[in-house]
Enzyme design. Structure first.
Site, PDB file in Angstrom:
ATOM      1  N   GLU A 167       0.801  -1.231   0.000  1.00 38.73           N
ATOM      2  CA  GLU A 167       0.000   0.000   0.000  1.00 38.73           C
ATOM      3  C   GLU A 167       0.841   1.292   0.000  1.00 38.73           C
ATOM      4  O   GLU A 167       0.647   2.149   0.864  1.00 38.73           O
ATOM      5  CB  GLU A 167      -0.961  -0.030   1.198  1.00 38.73           C
ATOM      6  CG  GLU A 167      -1.870  -1.240   1.148  1.00 38.73           C
ATOM      7  CD  GLU A 167      -2.705  -1.457   2.401  1.00 38.73           C
ATOM      8  OE1 GLU A 167      -3.884  -1.760   2.240  1.00 38.73           O
ATOM      9  OE2 GLU A 167      -2.194  -1.340   3.518  1.00 38.73           O
TER      10      GLU A 167
HETATM   11  C1  TNX Z   1      -4.467  -4.594   4.269  1.00 43.89           C
HETATM   12  S1  TNX Z   1      -3.064  -6.430   2.584  1.00 43.89           S
HETATM   13  C2  TNX Z   1      -3.191  -4.485   4.780  1.00 43.89           C
HETATM   14  C3  TNX Z   1      -3.018  -4.197   6.197  1.00 43.89           C
HETATM   15  C4  TNX Z   1      -4.328  -4.149   6.931  1.00 43.89           C
HETATM   16  C5  TNX Z   1      -5.259  -5.207   6.390  1.00 43.89           C
HETATM   17  C6  TNX Z   1      -6.553  -5.331   7.128  1.00 43.89           C
HETATM   18  C7  TNX Z   1      -1.827  -5.729   3.239  1.00 43.89           C
HETATM   19  C8  TNX Z   1      -0.527  -6.238   2.842  1.00 43.89           C
HETATM   20  N1  TNX Z   1      -2.031  -4.701   4.082  1.00 43.89           N
HETATM   21  O1  TNX Z   1      -2.306  -3.008   6.366  1.00 43.89           O
HETATM   22  O2  TNX Z   1      -4.083  -4.369   8.272  1.00 43.89           O
HETATM   23  O3  TNX Z   1      -5.515  -4.881   5.054  1.00 43.89           O
HETATM   24  O4  TNX Z   1      -7.275  -6.446   6.707  1.00 43.89           O
END
Ligand code: TNX
Length: 543
Positions: free
Chosen positions: A343
């Protein structure tokens, strides 16, 4: 698209009212008739022959766990503890020939790594491992087979030969959004290793907090570790705590994979070393979903993601990363170091690619193999052999498949963690109090079971798949019971996908087969203090 979903769940999480019922509460469902289910093992073994007419093995007050190799002695001690936790009996440990109620442990090298055979019957129980891990897994299988038969602990006469499908079988625990003390982590290790998982991935840093002592950067623990989600207390592992977790995990044949999430998910680092972090970017979604707006220099206690970044072009950033990576590598005996990379919404694409290239090379220079979330496949200059962790859906979203293929092109492998089946923090159903729903949730146990890692990313060869991991993010989880209720039984689904053959005779490797077998684990989990979710999807056994 995913970001929108991630914020959406927050609202749903806040509104959901009904409770998850831990399995220790009386099950409303009738017990299964015994019959074939007394042979239930999860994950499903490669081969299992049971002779229902032959006398069973019984564990009693005289039982001794006998090590037939010096290597087996430590497993014998662990085995005695596991048998005690499961049955309340206290087997002795020793050497020498085994009697009818004894368990004999032998190591015979030469078979597949982590493989074992187990024979139980009137002669006793014999576990043979190709290595210590195999021996340990054979004992775990025996523990599952023992059941209370009118006051006696019996395992049916059975002959099992077993080995794992994938080498990497992981459980991830997010200790950053909420911090969990060492004992809670050990309890999770007990549960995960009982399902033959062999990796504990610890998500040690995120926007809400930093959780590991780094001597060269003392302000991390002094300042960045003190905060958590929702203003809850923070915390961190000292080096001694971390060593204790690593050693406990090793005693259960689990390797710890530490993750420091970079270059995003780094707001907490800015509380300690603001000179290397960019001011937070207020993304439109954070406003739209009424999430807490991040403020530079103030702890972040909300659900928002993607707003933070390290300074990509500053030498000071890389000096920081080198310090952290050096100390983390020195305290981690396992071969992997995870550098996050998910992200990166506040980082320009070219900057992100450059950063992931540099950080994976910093890790590789310590002799460790870097792991990164699949977004890092946007860089075509990662350290050779970097492992990717895929977290898009079973139907890949956007360019997630192309990014994942990049790891294989670069001589690396891939860990499969599809969010819509493997994320343990998704609600089970609309009535679940804890958890989120953004990943096409809720995620039933049936959905968590019904997926195949080799058919998700087109063009990724089966050989390039290192294994499977089930992440548990902790935005909504505060206690050990919260962890248990989200992870069990769905962690068993992930374990079976990771360990068992893709198909098996008689429908055993189907949802119906799994559903019947996992039902037998309910009473065992209750005896072991695992607060599983007694979902109505499963007709739980009562003993
Ligand atoms: C996505 S998927 C995230 C996390 C969050 C999660 C909650 C990913 C690698 N990162 O930062 O905690 O969703 O489900």
């Amino acid at each position: 698209m995913r970001r929108t979903g991630a914020f959406g769940i927050v609202v749903l999480a806040a509104l959901a009212l009904a409770a998850c019922t831990p399995g220790s509460a009386a099950s409303p469902r009738p017990a299964h008739s015994e019959g074939t289910l007394v042979t239930a093992v999860v994950p499903l073994p490669v081969s299992q022959k049971t002779d229902a007419s032959a006398p069973a093995f019984s564990l009693d007050a005289s039982s001794t766990v006998r090590a037939h190799a010096t290597d087996a002695e430590s497993t014998a001690r662990v085995a005695a503890g596991l048998l005690e936790a499961a049955t309340g009996l206290k087997p002795a440990t020793g050497t020498g020939a085994g009697g009818a109620h004894d368990i004999v442990l032998t190591i015979v090298p030469g078979g597949a790594a982590e493989s074992y055979t187990l024979q139980t019957g009137a002669h006793g129980a014999t576990v043979t491992g190709a290595d210590e891990a195999g021996l340990f897994y054979g004992v775990q299988t025996l523990v599952q087979l023992l059941h209370d038969r009118d006051g006696r602990w019996e395992a049916p006469a059975t002959d099992i030969a077993d080995h794992p499908r994938f080498a990497y079988r992981g459980a991830m625990l997010d200790v950053a959004r909420h911090f969990f003390p060492v004992d809670v982590v050990k309890h999770y290790i007990d549960g995960a290793s009982s399902l033959k998982l062999n990796i504990l991935h610890l998500h040690l840093s995120d926007d809400q907090g930093w959780r590991i002592q780094i001597d060269s950067r003392p302000k991390l623990t002094e300042l960045a570790s003190t905060t958590s989600m929702s203003g809850d207390p923070g915390g961190y592992y000292t080096k001694a705590d971390y060593a204790e977790i690593v050693a406990y995990a090793a005693s259960r044949h689990m390797t710890v994979v530490p993750e420091i999430d970079l270059p995003g998910h780094t707001h907490a680092i800015g509380l300690a070393y603001p000179e290397i972090t960019e001011p937070p970017v207020v993304l439109p979604e954070i406003v739209q979903w009424k999430q807490e707006i991040p403020v530079e220099g103030k702890p972040y206690t909300g659900f928002g993601v993607g707003f933070s970044s390290l300074k990509i072009h500053d030498a000071a950033t890389y000096a920081f990363v080198e310090d952290v990576v050096r100390e983390l590598a020195a305290m981690t005996p396992g071969p992997y170091l995870h550098v996050g990379g998910d992200e990166p919404h506040a980082v320009a694409p070219a900057d992100y690619a450059e950063f992931m290239s540099r950080v994976t090379k910093i890790v590789a220079a310590t002799g460790k193999t870097p792991i990164a979330w699949h977004e890092a496949g946007a860089s075509t200059d990662l350290a050779r052999g970097t492992i990717g962790q895929y977290w898009s859906y079973v139907s890949p979203q956007a360019d997630s498949a192309a990014k994942t293929l990049e790891f294989a092109k670069n001589g690396g492998t891939v860990i499969m963690s599809p969010a819509d089946v493997a994320y343990l923090d998704m609600k089970y159903d609309e009535s679940t109090t804890l958890g989120l729903t953004w990943a096409d949730g809720p995620t039933s146990v049936e959905r968590s079971y019904g997926w195949e890692p080799t058919t998700i990313v087109d063009g990724l060869s089966a050989d390039a798949i290192l294994g499977v991991e089930a992440p548990l993010w902790s935005e909504t989880l505060r206690t050990s019971d919260d962890i248990d209720v989200m992870a069990f039984p769905r962690l068993a689904s992930a374990a079976e996908v990771a360990w068992s053959p893709q198909s098996a005779p008689d429908g055993a490797r189907t949802w119906a087969g799994f559903r019947a077998r996992v039902a037998r684990l309910g009473p065992l989990w209750t005896r072991e203090g695992i607060h599983y979710y007694a979902t109505p999807e499963i007709d739980w056994a009562t003993r």
